[in-house]
Write a protein that holds these residues in place. Structure first.
Motif, PDB file in Angstrom:
ATOM      1  N   TRP A 258       3.898 -24.325  30.793  1.00  0.00           N
ATOM      2  CA  TRP A 258       4.788 -23.244  30.355  1.00  0.00           C
ATOM      3  C   TRP A 258       4.102 -22.414  29.285  1.00  0.00           C
ATOM      4  O   TRP A 258       4.133 -21.179  29.313  1.00  0.00           O
ATOM      5  N   LEU A 259       3.467 -23.084  28.340  1.00  0.00           N
ATOM      6  CA  LEU A 259       2.801 -22.401  27.243  1.00  0.00           C
ATOM      7  C   LEU A 259       1.647 -21.541  27.738  1.00  0.00           C
ATOM      8  O   LEU A 259       1.486 -20.380  27.320  1.00  0.00           O
ATOM      9  N   ASN A 260       0.851 -22.070  28.650  1.00  0.00           N
ATOM     10  CA  ASN A 260      -0.266 -21.294  29.189  1.00  0.00           C
ATOM     11  C   ASN A 260       0.208 -20.060  29.926  1.00  0.00           C
ATOM     12  O   ASN A 260      -0.419 -18.996  29.865  1.00  0.00           O
ATOM     13  N   ARG A 261       1.339 -20.196  30.649  1.00  0.00           N
ATOM     14  CA  ARG A 261       1.867 -19.040  31.374  1.00  0.00           C
ATOM     15  C   ARG A 261       2.334 -17.952  30.409  1.00  0.00           C
ATOM     16  O   ARG A 261       2.087 -16.763  30.622  1.00  0.00           O
ATOM     17  N   GLN A 262       2.994 -18.347  29.321  1.00  0.00           N
ATOM     18  CA  GLN A 262       3.450 -17.357  28.345  1.00  0.00           C
ATOM     19  C   GLN A 262       2.268 -16.712  27.626  1.00  0.00           C
ATOM     20  O   GLN A 262       2.292 -15.515  27.314  1.00  0.00           O
ATOM     21  N   ARG A 263       1.234 -17.488  27.352  1.00  0.00           N
ATOM     22  CA  ARG A 263       0.037 -16.918  26.747  1.00  0.00           C
ATOM     23  C   ARG A 263      -0.626 -15.910  27.682  1.00  0.00           C
ATOM     24  O   ARG A 263      -1.118 -14.860  27.256  1.00  0.00           O
ATOM     25  N   LEU A 264      -0.632 -16.235  28.968  1.00  0.00           N
ATOM     26  CA  LEU A 264      -1.212 -15.322  29.948  1.00  0.00           C
ATOM     27  C   LEU A 264      -0.410 -14.023  30.020  1.00  0.00           C
ATOM     28  O   LEU A 264      -0.975 -12.921  30.070  1.00  0.00           O
ATOM     29  N   LEU A 265       0.915 -14.138  30.021  1.00  0.00           N
ATOM     30  CA  LEU A 265       1.755 -12.945  30.060  1.00  0.00           C
ATOM     31  C   LEU A 265       1.529 -12.061  28.835  1.00  0.00           C
ATOM     32  O   LEU A 265       1.471 -10.834  28.924  1.00  0.00           O
ATOM     33  N   ARG A 266       1.398 -12.705  27.663  1.00  0.00           N
ATOM     34  CA  ARG A 266       1.135 -11.949  26.438  1.00  0.00           C
ATOM     35  C   ARG A 266      -0.234 -11.285  26.498  1.00  0.00           C
ATOM     36  O   ARG A 266      -0.399 -10.123  26.083  1.00  0.00           O
ATOM     37  N   ALA A 267      -1.228 -11.980  27.040  1.00  0.00           N
ATOM     38  CA  ALA A 267      -2.559 -11.393  27.191  1.00  0.00           C
ATOM     39  C   ALA A 267      -2.522 -10.194  28.134  1.00  0.00           C
ATOM     40  O   ALA A 267      -3.162  -9.162  27.875  1.00  0.00           O
ATOM     41  N   GLN A 268      -1.777 -10.301  29.219  1.00  0.00           N
ATOM     42  CA  GLN A 268      -1.634  -9.167  30.135  1.00  0.00           C
ATOM     43  C   GLN A 268      -1.047  -7.963  29.404  1.00  0.00           C
ATOM     44  O   GLN A 268      -1.502  -6.829  29.576  1.00  0.00           O
ATOM     45  N   GLN A 269      -0.013  -8.201  28.607  1.00  0.00           N
ATOM     46  CA  GLN A 269       0.620  -7.115  27.862  1.00  0.00           C
ATOM     47  C   GLN A 269      -0.377  -6.446  26.910  1.00  0.00           C
ATOM     48  O   GLN A 269      -0.437  -5.212  26.827  1.00  0.00           O
ATOM     49  N   LEU A 270      -1.164  -7.249  26.199  1.00  0.00           N
ATOM     50  CA  LEU A 270      -2.126  -6.689  25.252  1.00  0.00           C
ATOM     51  C   LEU A 270      -3.244  -5.937  25.967  1.00  0.00           C
ATOM     52  O   LEU A 270      -3.727  -4.916  25.469  1.00  0.00           O
ATOM     53  N   GLU A 272      -2.859  -4.320  28.717  1.00  0.00           N
ATOM     54  CA  GLU A 272      -2.254  -3.087  29.203  1.00  0.00           C
ATOM     55  C   GLU A 272      -2.018  -2.072  28.084  1.00  0.00           C
ATOM     56  O   GLU A 272      -2.185  -0.867  28.280  1.00  0.00           O
ATOM     57  N   GLU A 273      -1.623  -2.549  26.899  1.00  0.00           N
ATOM     58  CA  GLU A 273      -1.072  -1.649  25.890  1.00  0.00           C
ATOM     59  C   GLU A 273      -1.962  -1.429  24.672  1.00  0.00           C
ATOM     60  O   GLU A 273      -1.658  -0.567  23.844  1.00  0.00           O
ATOM     61  N   THR A 274      -3.045  -2.197  24.517  1.00  0.00           N
ATOM     62  CA  THR A 274      -3.871  -2.093  23.322  1.00  0.00           C
ATOM     63  C   THR A 274      -5.339  -1.935  23.676  1.00  0.00           C
ATOM     64  O   THR A 274      -5.741  -2.110  24.827  1.00  0.00           O
TER      65      THR A 274
END
Length: 320
Positions: A258-270, A272-274
């Motif tokens: 679960w933690l790795n998936r949330q980290r991956l989602l956050r990395a995708q967001q960064l 895309e946006e930064t």
């Protein structure tokens, strides 16, 4: 040989997914050196077929052509409605006689109703994969791919992934050249690997337990830290064994997954946006190093951070 195609029009079908099947198989491309299929749109009850968008598609043929077709294609339609038994019989017969069967998006639920996904691997749009797995527990549902071929059954993921699934069948039967001609006419890439991720934005699984909900929210706020099961268990006021068991029962996965998936989602967001570097993103999301983050991107999304940013980064989107 892939010659006769029957696309089954279903009540409350999705026009785009229906159109994908018609576009790939219903146009004569022999003038460009491509295939010309014997294409039929059929229905259990010919006549006006209502779509999800509120307009009708008028179908003139019954299911007869589907009974001998080399490919029976099922577009997306409203989930939760029972498909006409005559359609389900056509699907079962097509699988039994070795014809191709293709579903696009939620059309996989129709294949499930027909029973042809029993013991098979399949996919559908990521929004529906959990429901599909629940309704058809004997099917291995893969939420992270564009399409799946299991034997002569091909299931495509959401919307445009149906194009990839359809071209996969063309490529398998008629070769890369034929698929390229169709793709060029449609102005799309000729091949995306079926294993490529749908690039889903998977929502955080809701926890029924208040104590675990508080812990998962805290985990999201501290992704950059080392979050061991022991530490999380202390946060939840549980023993590590009890916490791990309760976490899996509540979320369907392990704390680490679960933690790795949330980290991956956050990395995708960064990405895309930064404009943060890969090393900066890796540190901020808890992967620690860019190489580790790249490993998880390849494992889950079947792509690299570099390729992901190229496709979805804000600068590239604005430039295009």
């Amino acid at each position: 040989m892939l010659r006769t195609i029957a696309c089954v029009a279903l009540p409350q079908m999705a026009p785009f997914e229906f159109g994908v099947i018609c576009e790939v198989f219903g146009i004569d491309r022999s003038a460009q050196g491509g295939p010309a299929f014997d294409f039929h749109v059929v229905a259990a009850e010919p006549g006006p077929i209502p779509t999800k968008m509120g307009f009708d598609v008028v179908v003139h043929e019954d299911l007869e052509a589907a009974r001998t077709a080399d490919l029976v294609a099922i577009p997306a339609s409203l989930i939760g409605t029972r498909t006409d038994e005559r359609v389900l019989e056509v699907i079962r017969d097509a699988v039994d006689r070795g014809a191709w069967v293709l579903s696009v998006c939620s059309g996989a639920f129709t294949l499930g109703q027909a029973g042809v996904l029993h013991g098979r691997r399949a996919t559908t749009h990521w929004m529906y994969t959990d429901r599909m797995a629940a309704e058809f527990p004997d099917t291995e549902v893969d939420p992270d791919v564009l399409f799946v071929q299991d034997g002569n059954v091909v299931t495509g993921a959401g919307t445009a992934a149906g194009i990839d699934a359809a071209l996969h069948i063309v490529r398998a039967e008629l070769g890369q050249g034929a698929a390229n001609i169709i793709a060029r006419r449609m102005v799309i890439p000729p091949q995306r690997d079926g294993g490529q991720s749908q690039y889903i934005q998977t929502p955080v699984v809701a926890c029924r337990s208040d104590s675990l909900a508080a812990v998962t929210e805290w985990m999201l706020e501290h992704l950059d830290e080392e979050l061991t099961v022991d530490r999380l268990a202390r946060k939840a006021l549980m023993s590590p064994r009890t916490f791990a068991r309760k976490f899996r029962a509540e979320t369907g996965t392990t704390p680490n997954a679960w933690l790795n998936r949330q980290r991956l989602l956050r990395a995708q967001q960064l990405l895309e946006e930064t404009d943060l570097t890969f090393e900066e993103i890796a540190r901020e999301t808890g992967f620690g190093a860019a190489a580790v983050m790249r490993h998880h991107f390849l494992k889950v999304l079947q792509t690299t951070p570099t390729a992901y940013r190229r496709l979805f980064g804000a600068r590239q989107a604005l430039a295009s």
